[in-house]
Design an enzyme around this catalytic site. Sequence first.
Site, mmCIF file in Angstrom:
data_model
loop_
_atom_site.group_PDB
_atom_site.id
_atom_site.type_symbol
_atom_site.label_atom_id
_atom_site.label_comp_id
_atom_site.label_asym_id
_atom_site.label_seq_id
_atom_site.Cartn_x
_atom_site.Cartn_y
_atom_site.Cartn_z
ATOM 1 N N CYS A 28 52.232 -35.494 20.690
ATOM 2 C CA CYS A 28 53.487 -36.253 20.775
ATOM 3 C C CYS A 28 53.335 -37.330 19.720
ATOM 4 O O CYS A 28 52.294 -38.000 19.663
ATOM 5 C CB CYS A 28 53.653 -36.883 22.152
ATOM 6 N N CYS A 59 58.846 -35.120 15.807
ATOM 7 C CA CYS A 59 58.819 -35.122 17.271
ATOM 8 C C CYS A 59 58.381 -33.735 17.722
ATOM 9 O O CYS A 59 59.026 -32.736 17.374
ATOM 10 C CB CYS A 59 60.224 -35.424 17.784
#
Length: 269
Positions: free
Chosen positions: A193, A79
């Site tokens: 992302c 992440c």
Amino acid sequence: MGQFPAADAPLLFFDSGLGGLTVLEKARKLLPNAPIIYAADYAGLPYGEKSEAMLAARVPALLGRLVERYQPRLVVIACNTASTIALTHVRAALDVPIVGTVPAIKPAAEQSRTGVIGVLGTAATVRQPYVDDLSAQYAANQLVLRHGSPELVVAAEAKLHGLPVDPAAIQSAVDGLRRQNGGDNLDIVVLACTHFPLLAPELQQAFGPDVRLIDGSDGIARRIAYLTQGQSWPANPSGGVAVFTKSDTHILPPLDSLRPFGIDSMDII
Ligand code: DGL
């Protein structure tokens, strides 16, 4: 954990939701027999809309619980938001190797011919000084345009829940970069992302053939393989487990959409 973990010690992948599966997918190609725990913090999703202080406290605490429970040989923070904000805190708190996720600005700068690079991430990631530093270090003579898109996180989650992807979400992310000064000359877009590669076909179509999409997952997979080289693994692949923190707002995805990533059971913690 010693230098030579047991063969059944898992790799633990961590994300707010399902985006980290895009990193897991690449890692499994290099380490097909690795036992996998995939942890998604559905109670905290979306991280991109949370404050730095909240994530800097939440992520190390949650990873601490997960490490105690699953005794992984290595943790992958799959992440960008959690990595750019909390990686240092996590490393300070845990005694296990940690691999983070860094926006792929360096390879993008090397590959761009026009010198205009887009960075699509969460709102929290694109405002990080970490991104300023990467841009200054690797793309000092190039134009780095950034856009934070919470809509794409929602769309990527929807896709893996078997729901339609909202075309307006894709278009607004593309416009968010294209409409900035210099945006017409973009030739490479960093998917900063881990959710966004799940939407690569939709994004590629909307950006058009002159824009290349790039993300950091191959580099992360190589790093995991490097850090675990010489360690023993089970003789055969086994089904991975996806664990979700209990959430009032997000429902679990159908198991069938996780099977292509090697996950064959789910749990709530
Ligand atoms: N997958 C996460 C990332 O790479 C963030 C998604 C979110 O929770 O906002 O940044």
